[in-house]
Design a protein around this motif. Structure first.
Motif, mmCIF file in Angstrom:
data_model
loop_
_atom_site.group_PDB
_atom_site.id
_atom_site.type_symbol
_atom_site.label_atom_id
_atom_site.label_comp_id
_atom_site.label_asym_id
_atom_site.label_seq_id
_atom_site.Cartn_x
_atom_site.Cartn_y
_atom_site.Cartn_z
ATOM 1 N N UNK A 127 6.029 -10.160 1.855
ATOM 2 C CA UNK A 127 4.670 -9.970 1.539
ATOM 3 C C UNK A 127 4.117 -9.576 3.048
ATOM 4 N N UNK A 128 4.719 -10.339 3.981
ATOM 5 C CA UNK A 128 4.325 -9.840 5.196
ATOM 6 C C UNK A 128 4.557 -8.430 5.899
ATOM 7 N N UNK A 129 6.028 -7.938 5.352
ATOM 8 C CA UNK A 129 6.458 -6.724 5.415
ATOM 9 C C UNK A 129 5.659 -5.672 4.826
ATOM 10 N N UNK A 130 5.234 -5.907 3.730
ATOM 11 C CA UNK A 130 4.260 -4.970 3.114
ATOM 12 C C UNK A 130 3.404 -4.750 3.689
ATOM 13 N N UNK A 131 2.626 -5.785 4.183
ATOM 14 C CA UNK A 131 1.364 -5.584 4.887
ATOM 15 C C UNK A 131 1.616 -4.846 6.444
ATOM 16 N N UNK A 132 2.618 -5.418 6.843
ATOM 17 C CA UNK A 132 2.745 -4.329 8.238
ATOM 18 C C UNK A 132 3.190 -2.838 7.875
ATOM 19 N N UNK A 133 3.996 -2.731 6.933
ATOM 20 C CA UNK A 133 4.173 -1.266 6.376
ATOM 21 C C UNK A 133 2.920 -0.362 6.136
ATOM 22 N N UNK A 134 2.017 -0.985 5.636
ATOM 23 C CA UNK A 134 0.778 -0.613 5.042
ATOM 24 C C UNK A 134 -0.206 -0.435 6.230
ATOM 25 N N UNK A 135 -0.322 -1.109 7.280
ATOM 26 C CA UNK A 135 -1.203 -1.182 8.114
ATOM 27 C C UNK A 135 -0.723 -0.977 9.661
ATOM 28 N N UNK A 136 0.596 -0.730 9.676
ATOM 29 C CA UNK A 136 1.009 -0.560 11.122
ATOM 30 C C UNK A 136 1.980 0.470 11.427
ATOM 31 N N UNK A 183 12.591 -0.999 11.359
ATOM 32 C CA UNK A 183 13.736 -1.880 12.007
ATOM 33 C C UNK A 183 12.601 -3.041 12.765
ATOM 34 N N UNK A 184 11.971 -2.589 13.651
ATOM 35 C CA UNK A 184 10.944 -3.355 14.349
ATOM 36 C C UNK A 184 10.171 -4.670 13.373
ATOM 37 N N UNK A 185 9.693 -3.862 12.160
ATOM 38 C CA UNK A 185 9.023 -5.035 11.074
ATOM 39 C C UNK A 185 10.164 -5.876 10.488
ATOM 40 N N UNK A 217 6.022 2.768 2.287
ATOM 41 C CA UNK A 217 5.232 3.095 2.963
ATOM 42 C C UNK A 217 4.587 4.493 2.890
ATOM 43 N N UNK A 218 5.497 5.304 2.573
ATOM 44 C CA UNK A 218 4.969 6.906 2.143
ATOM 45 C C UNK A 218 4.169 6.733 0.674
ATOM 46 N N UNK A 219 4.325 5.733 0.148
ATOM 47 C CA UNK A 219 3.435 5.536 -1.488
ATOM 48 C C UNK A 219 2.202 4.843 -0.977
ATOM 49 N N UNK A 220 2.291 4.130 -0.048
ATOM 50 C CA UNK A 220 0.968 3.592 0.435
ATOM 51 C C UNK A 220 0.147 4.510 1.089
ATOM 52 N N UNK A 221 0.473 5.477 1.888
ATOM 53 C CA UNK A 221 -0.110 6.466 2.515
ATOM 54 C C UNK A 221 -0.660 7.458 1.498
ATOM 55 N N UNK A 222 -0.010 7.524 0.609
ATOM 56 C CA UNK A 222 -0.388 8.423 -0.467
ATOM 57 C C UNK A 222 -1.236 7.643 -1.656
ATOM 58 N N UNK A 223 -1.386 6.604 -1.568
ATOM 59 C CA UNK A 223 -2.111 5.691 -2.359
ATOM 60 C C UNK A 223 -1.212 5.906 -3.772
#
Length: 171
Positions: free
Chosen positions: A92-101, A106-108, A136-142
């Motif tokens: 869940x934390x990884x998802x949040x970072x992938x969306x907003x960071x 690898x860092x995440x 991440x790509x899916x999040x950026x493309x909604x």
């Protein structure tokens, strides 16, 4: 009042006792409050320490239990093992970072407590349904997939089901 009258009154009270939302029996609150507090304590501990390895002995000691009792208790309360719970929280934390960071995958991976990038990617794909970079790509493309998004993990984390409300196990 004769014995038959008392017995009759008791039988009329039974449905009231067992359907009451006031979980008090014989003047003492049932274990619900204690279970909710204990689960909140466990969740707070996970939130504080998820970045590092969490030993079962440490979390069990934190809530005043031995390792075996803690594992059984947690499985009954959450319907999953403690390890699965921590993994879901980390995802869940990884998802949040992938969306907003803008941080790299690898860092995440290391920021959320995974120690091995291929393992992180494998676990992420299994639970989320996409690789971290694809997610991440899916999040950026909604285009976040609904069935496998992190919201399902988040809701699982937020649900606190007290031990005493769990139905008895069938053996």
């Amino acid at each position: 009042m004769d014995e038959l009258g008392r017995l009759s009154t008791m039988f009329r009270l039974l449905p009231v006792i067992f359907t009451s939302s006031d979980h008090t029996f014989a003047g003492k609150p049932m274990r619900i409050e204690k279970d909710v507090r204990r689960m909140q304590q466990i969740c707070a501990y996970v939130m504080k320490h998820y970045v590092h390895s969490i030993a079962l002995d440490d979390i069990a000691a934190e809530v005043g239990m031995n390792r075996s009792a803690f594992c059984s208790y947690f499985k009954r309360c959450k319907g999953m093992t403690f390890s699965q719970f921590v993994t879901q929280y980390r995802l869940n934390m990884a998802c949040d970072l992938l969306k907003h960071s803008p941080k790299g995958v690898s860092e995440i991976c290391y920021l959320v407590g995974f120690n091995d990038l291929p393992h992180f990617i494998r676990v992420f794909r299994k639970h989320i349904g996409a690789s971290p970079s694809h997610y991440r790509k899916q999040c950026q493309q909604n285009e976040i997939p609904t069935a496998s998004s992190c919201r399902a993990i988040q809701s699982g984390f937020a649900t606190l089901v007290p031990y005493s409300e769990q139905p008895p196990r069938e053996e």
